[in-house]
Write a protein that holds these residues in place. Structure first.
Motif, PDB file in Angstrom:
ATOM      1  N   LEU A   3       0.819  -1.212   0.000  1.00  0.00           N
ATOM      2  CA  LEU A   3       0.000   0.000   0.000  1.00  0.00           C
ATOM      3  C   LEU A   3       0.855   1.266   0.000  1.00  0.00           C
TER       4      LEU A   3
ATOM      5  N   TRP B  18      -5.124  -1.456 -18.605  1.00  0.00           N
ATOM      6  CA  TRP B  18      -6.253  -2.365 -18.820  1.00  0.00           C
ATOM      7  C   TRP B  18      -7.468  -1.608 -19.350  1.00  0.00           C
TER       8      TRP B  18
ATOM      9  N   LEU C 244      -4.891  -6.711   1.397  1.00  0.00           N
ATOM     10  CA  LEU C 244      -4.942  -7.974   0.650  1.00  0.00           C
ATOM     11  C   LEU C 244      -5.871  -7.827  -0.564  1.00  0.00           C
TER      12      LEU C 244
ATOM     13  N   PRO D  82      -9.679 -11.428 -18.975  1.00  0.00           N
ATOM     14  CA  PRO D  82      -9.635 -10.103 -19.622  1.00  0.00           C
ATOM     15  C   PRO D  82     -10.722  -9.160 -19.142  1.00  0.00           C
ATOM     16  N   THR D  83     -11.731  -9.685 -18.447  1.00  0.00           N
ATOM     17  CA  THR D  83     -12.795  -8.799 -17.964  1.00  0.00           C
ATOM     18  C   THR D  83     -12.394  -8.048 -16.705  1.00  0.00           C
ATOM     19  N   ARG D  84     -11.195  -8.307 -16.207  1.00  0.00           N
ATOM     20  CA  ARG D  84     -10.721  -7.604 -15.011  1.00  0.00           C
ATOM     21  C   ARG D  84      -9.252  -7.248 -15.207  1.00  0.00           C
ATOM     22  N   PRO D  85      -8.775  -6.218 -14.497  1.00  0.00           N
ATOM     23  CA  PRO D  85      -7.330  -5.967 -14.515  1.00  0.00           C
ATOM     24  C   PRO D  85      -6.591  -7.176 -13.931  1.00  0.00           C
ATOM     25  N   TYR D  86      -5.390  -7.424 -14.444  1.00  0.00           N
ATOM     26  CA  TYR D  86      -4.613  -8.574 -13.987  1.00  0.00           C
ATOM     27  C   TYR D  86      -4.242  -8.444 -12.515  1.00  0.00           C
TER      28      TYR D  86
ATOM     29  N   HIS E 167      -6.862  -4.817  -3.013  1.00  0.00           N
ATOM     30  CA  HIS E 167      -6.099  -4.064  -2.003  1.00  0.00           C
ATOM     31  C   HIS E 167      -6.957  -3.577  -0.839  1.00  0.00           C
TER      32      HIS E 167
END
Lengths: 55, 467
Positions: free
Chosen positions: A14, A29, B29, B53-57, B452
């Motif tokens: 963070l 993305w 987390l 691909p439908t979400r950020p890696y 996160h």
């Protein structure tokens, strides 16, 4: 990752550097999603014109 | 916190019973799925990751917090995400989800060697692996939920799962005969609003016929198995469990699994279905002796034992469900415990400690509702978001961990818990670790999970003063 002080939670990635890295990845993305959607929209518009020319 | 979705984490906003204290151990987390504790006190948390691909890696990994306070991230270069983890005999056992098959694996921390033990459970859809966990008999117990959300592969799951695995489908654990009921839906594979028919236990867009027999398989889904720790001698104990995400074995060797209710929306909608905990009675039979698995009702029976087309459960939203199985096997219910619909009971653990208290009771995390996405009912909006303790013999429960204002912290601006997804007692019996998935915003049409924002909480029984 740092050692924790007593009773202080450990922060997982963070810090400012990690946050910026995460945000940069998400930005890339989103740009990819925008490109995909724009390509699909263009394909759809091209198909509509072809369909109209057949009728 | 720098995360705008969860700007505050504060244990003072969390309520636990008198005599216990709660603290945040890890913050930040990403999409955490499970927690386990080694004999030396090392705490492991799995992060599910995302390569879709439908979400950020996001990386799939396990974070280890050692007793000296050092933290390390264990990445295994796998194309799937760890869902369940457990420490057993010096190695980390894991369930991976992310392909056509769920995989069970073990990882040796000293050598870094990853060994795939089982790679045959049909997956690739909506629901999750359960376990692995180990019983006092030294056997490994694991499960996997259904590919479909509602008993048939439908477009609701297509945005993430079926688009990647268009041939995925449910598989029964016993031979069944179909009623021939199929479900009409839009076909997201087509550019325009075409409709298609799909039958149960079939890939999307494939219809079933009346009287058609589907062969039962050892490698089915909506099921629970056990085997030796090396993945051999696999025995199917039960099937017909929609999502056996939480699994726990008590000191007597009795196996209990959590199971989530049907959704009240879409082309096969089911209303007022309670969340439930099943007692898997076959787990008490000698290893290798189970010839017929018990059936717990999916896709045709509610948690309360009524058929899905019963008038008591007609939906306010969506098309009412019809039965799929003709002359079904005997139902293995009733449930050991029923909970409010959409509480989303997840992982759980039995207290084995007189010091911590409530020995023999089952501590259950409740991730919390997905309403208004999956239910139109206002009363479903605040179900879950807490940890309860369940007396599995009496079928009763008591609150154990929740916020001062019920519901997720993000709903009222507090610093307490969001969505408890797993809990595990420390081997010394002094503490209960509660894993908080983090923030997920739900609307009538979508769900957004925020990376996160996950937190690992620790609840400890206060030491008695003798001075």
């Amino acid at each position: 990752m740092d050692k924790p002080a007593l009773k202080q939670p450990i922060l997982i990635e963070l810090d400012a550097e990690c946050r910026q890295e995460h945000l940069d990845k998400v930005e890339a993305w989103f740009k990819n999603v925008q490109l995909t959607q724009a390509s699909f929209r263009q394909l759809l518009e091209d198909t509509v014109d072809k369909t109209r020319s057949l009728t | 916190m720098p995360t705008t979705a969860r700007p505050l984490v504060d244990a003072n906003d969390v309520v636990v019973p008198d005599g216990y204290e709660v603290e945040a151990v890890m913050v930040g987390l990403s999409l955490p799925t499970d927690v386990t504790v080694a004999d030396d006190g090392t705490v492991f948390v799995s992060e599910g990751g995302s390569s879709w691909p439908t979400r950020p890696y996001m990386p799939a990994r396990v974070i280890a917090l050692h007793p000296n306070g050092e933290v390390e991230a264990i990445t295994m270069n796998v194309h799937a995400g760890p869902r369940g983890i457990t420490w057993y005999n010096g190695e980390l056992y894991m369930a991976f989800k992310g392909g056509y098959h769920m995989q069970l694996a073990k990882y040796n921390l000293e050598t870094g060697k990853l060994t795939i033990l089982i790679d045959k459970v049909p997956s690739g859809g909506w629901h999750e692996p359960g376990g692995p966990i180990f019983g006092p008999d030294g056997l490994m117990y694991f499960g996997h939920g259904s590919v479909s959300q509602q008993g048939v592969s439908l477009p609701a799951g297509f945005t993430v799962d079926l688009a990647k695995h268009p041939l995925a489908h449910d598989v029964p654990g016993q031979d069944i005969t179909l009623t021939g009921n199929n479900v009409w839906s839009r076909d997201p594979r087509k550019p325009y609003a075409y409709l298609t028919l799909t039958g149960p236990f079939k890939p999307f867009g494939t219809r079933s016929e009346k009287g058609e027999v589907i062969k039962g398989e050892l490698w089915c889904n909506s099921a629970v198995w056990r085997c030796k720790p090396d993945g051999t001698n696999v025995e199917l104990l039960a099937w017909g469990i929609r999502n056996p995400f939480g699994m726990a074995i008590n000191e007597q060797g009795e196996l209990y699994v959590s199971d989530n209710d049907f959704e009240e929306k879409g082309e096969r909608a089911v209303a007022l279905d309670p969340d439930r905990i099943w007692h898997i009675k076959n787990a008490s039979q000698p290893f290798g002796s189970v010839t017929t698995p018990d059936w717990y009702g999916f896709p045709d029976i509610y948690g309360d034992g009524l058929p899905v087309n019963h008038e008591k459960h007609l939906p306010l939203k969506g098309k009412a469900a019809e039965l799929f199985i003709q002359d079904p096997p005997p139902w293995a219910g009733p449930a050991a415990f029923l909970e409010q619909p959409h509480s989303c009971m997840c992982r759980m653990d039995f207290s084995r400690s007189d010091f911590f208290g409530h020995r023999g009771e089952l501590f259950v995390t409740e991730w919390g509702t997905l309403a208004p996405l999956n239910s139109p009912r206002e009363e479903d909006l605040d179900h879950g978001f807490r940890v309860i303790r369940v007396d599995v013999k009496e079928g009763t429960s008591e609150l154990f961990m929740h916020n001062r204002i019920m519901g997720p912290a993000s709903a009222h601006g507090g610093g307490g818990i969001e969505r408890p997804v797993s809990c595990r007692f420390s081997p010394d019996g002094k503490s209960l670790y509660v894993l908080d998935f983090g923030v997920a915003h739900i609307s009538e049409g979508s769900m957004f999970g925020f990376a996160h924002t996950g937190v690992l909480w620790k609840i400890t029984k206060k030491e008695m003063s003798h001075g």
